[in-house]
Enzyme design. Structure first.
Site, PDB file in Angstrom:
ATOM      1  N   LYS A  11       0.854  -1.193   0.000  1.00  0.00           N
ATOM      2  CA  LYS A  11       0.000   0.000   0.000  1.00  0.00           C
ATOM      3  C   LYS A  11       0.886   1.237   0.000  1.00  0.00           C
ATOM      4  O   LYS A  11       1.746   1.405   0.880  1.00  0.00           O
ATOM      5  CB  LYS A  11      -0.890  -0.043   1.245  1.00  0.00           C
ATOM      6  CG  LYS A  11      -2.113   0.829   1.179  1.00  0.00           C
ATOM      7  CD  LYS A  11      -2.997   0.527   2.385  1.00  0.00           C
ATOM      8  CE  LYS A  11      -4.211   1.391   2.421  1.00  0.00           C
ATOM      9  NZ  LYS A  11      -4.914   1.276   3.694  1.00  0.00           N
TER      10      LYS A  11
HETATM   11  C1  E4P Z   1      -8.056   2.492   3.697  1.00  0.00           C
HETATM   12  O1  E4P Z   1      -7.513   1.494   3.265  1.00  0.00           O
HETATM   13  C2  E4P Z   1      -7.859   3.077   5.021  1.00  0.00           C
HETATM   14  O2  E4P Z   1      -7.262   2.092   5.844  1.00  0.00           O
HETATM   15  C3  E4P Z   1      -9.118   3.477   5.729  1.00  0.00           C
HETATM   16  O3  E4P Z   1     -10.276   3.136   5.009  1.00  0.00           O
HETATM   17  C4  E4P Z   1      -9.100   4.865   6.279  1.00  0.00           C
HETATM   18  O4  E4P Z   1     -10.321   5.134   6.897  1.00  0.00           O
HETATM   19  P1  E4P Z   1     -10.543   6.324   7.935  1.00  0.00           P
HETATM   20  O5  E4P Z   1     -10.781   7.567   7.172  1.00  0.00           O
HETATM   21  O6  E4P Z   1     -11.758   5.887   8.693  1.00  0.00           O
HETATM   22  O7  E4P Z   1      -9.308   6.390   8.777  1.00  0.00           O
END
Ligand code: E4P
Length: 218
Positions: free
Chosen positions: A88
């Site tokens: 990622k």
């Molecule tokens: C995406 O892969 C992120 O881990 C996640 O969805 C972020 O979400 P948040 O805005 O609730 O932190």
């Protein structure tokens, strides 16, 4: 639409896996920190435990923000489980370069922190496996996160990109329903929002009635 769970919590992953509908996992540094894991050894052990638990891709985010660091970390993460680990990478200049580097090597990548169609275009052109637009964080600043999902889905389909739209930053069950309508390939959700799909007062009431009837026949 595929379902990923957005957590690094092993119990929640186990629970979602036992439902039989889980297609993968996404994590991020904040979610990993919440689990109290510290240091490379523990962090890698945690990713390995997640990989052993699920059948699909597991997104592991790099901590580095420069290209060289991302490549080094990505290579190490990939080795944890080459079939499952998805590297990622943030949608920055260095991140896009790293997506290109890993996609050319045939590694699975997830381009994260995407907030515009332009960023999604670059992620796809670099060969990202997944592009993660953040719905909730856009809603938080008064923009329309679901509209962005619709726009990216249309753009990818128009140009024939194979990158999958991975709707992220999902805050509630209705976001999931809207992602289905928008045609997202994947939604990564907190466990609570997935379970919210099951709940319906008429299901609960109907089951009570059927249980009473079944009882009366004993
Ligand atoms: C995406 O892969 C992120 O881990 C996640 O969805 C972020 O979400 P948040 O805005 O609730 O932190």
């Amino acid at each position: 639409m595929k379902f990923f769970i957005d957590t690094a919590n092993l119990d929640q992953i186990r629970q979602a896996q036992s439902l039989g509908i889980l297609d993968g996992v996404t994590t991020n540094p904040s979610l990993m920190a919440k689990e109290g894991v510290k240091g490379k050894k523990q962090i890698f052990k945690h990713y390995k435990a997640i990989c052993d638990m699920v059948d699909g891709p597991v997104s592991a985010e790099v901590f580095s923000t420069d290209f060289k660091g991302m490549i080094k970390e990505g290579e190490e993460l990939h080795k944890i489980d080459p079939d499952k680990i998805t590297i990622k990478l943030p949608c920055t200049e260095d991140g896009i370069k790293a997506v290109k580097y890993f996609s050319q090597k045939g590694y699975r990548t997830n381009c994260t922190l995407v907030f515009t169609v332009g960023q999604a275009l670059l992620a796809a052109k670099a060969g990202a496996t997944f592009c993660s637009p953040f719905i909730g964080r856009l809603d938080d600043i008064g923009e329309d996160g679901i509209q962005l999902i619709e726009q990216i889905v249309d753009m990818y389909s128009y140009y024939g990109f194979e990158t999958q739209v991975l709707a992220a930053s999902i805050r509630h069950t209705n976001h999931i329903l809207r992602c289905i309508e928008a045609g997202a390939d994947v939604a990564t959700c907190p466990y609570k929002s997935i379970i919210g799909l099951i709940d319906h007062p008429l299901t609960t009431k109907g089951l009570e009635i059927f249980c009473k009837a079944a009882e009366s026949m004993k």
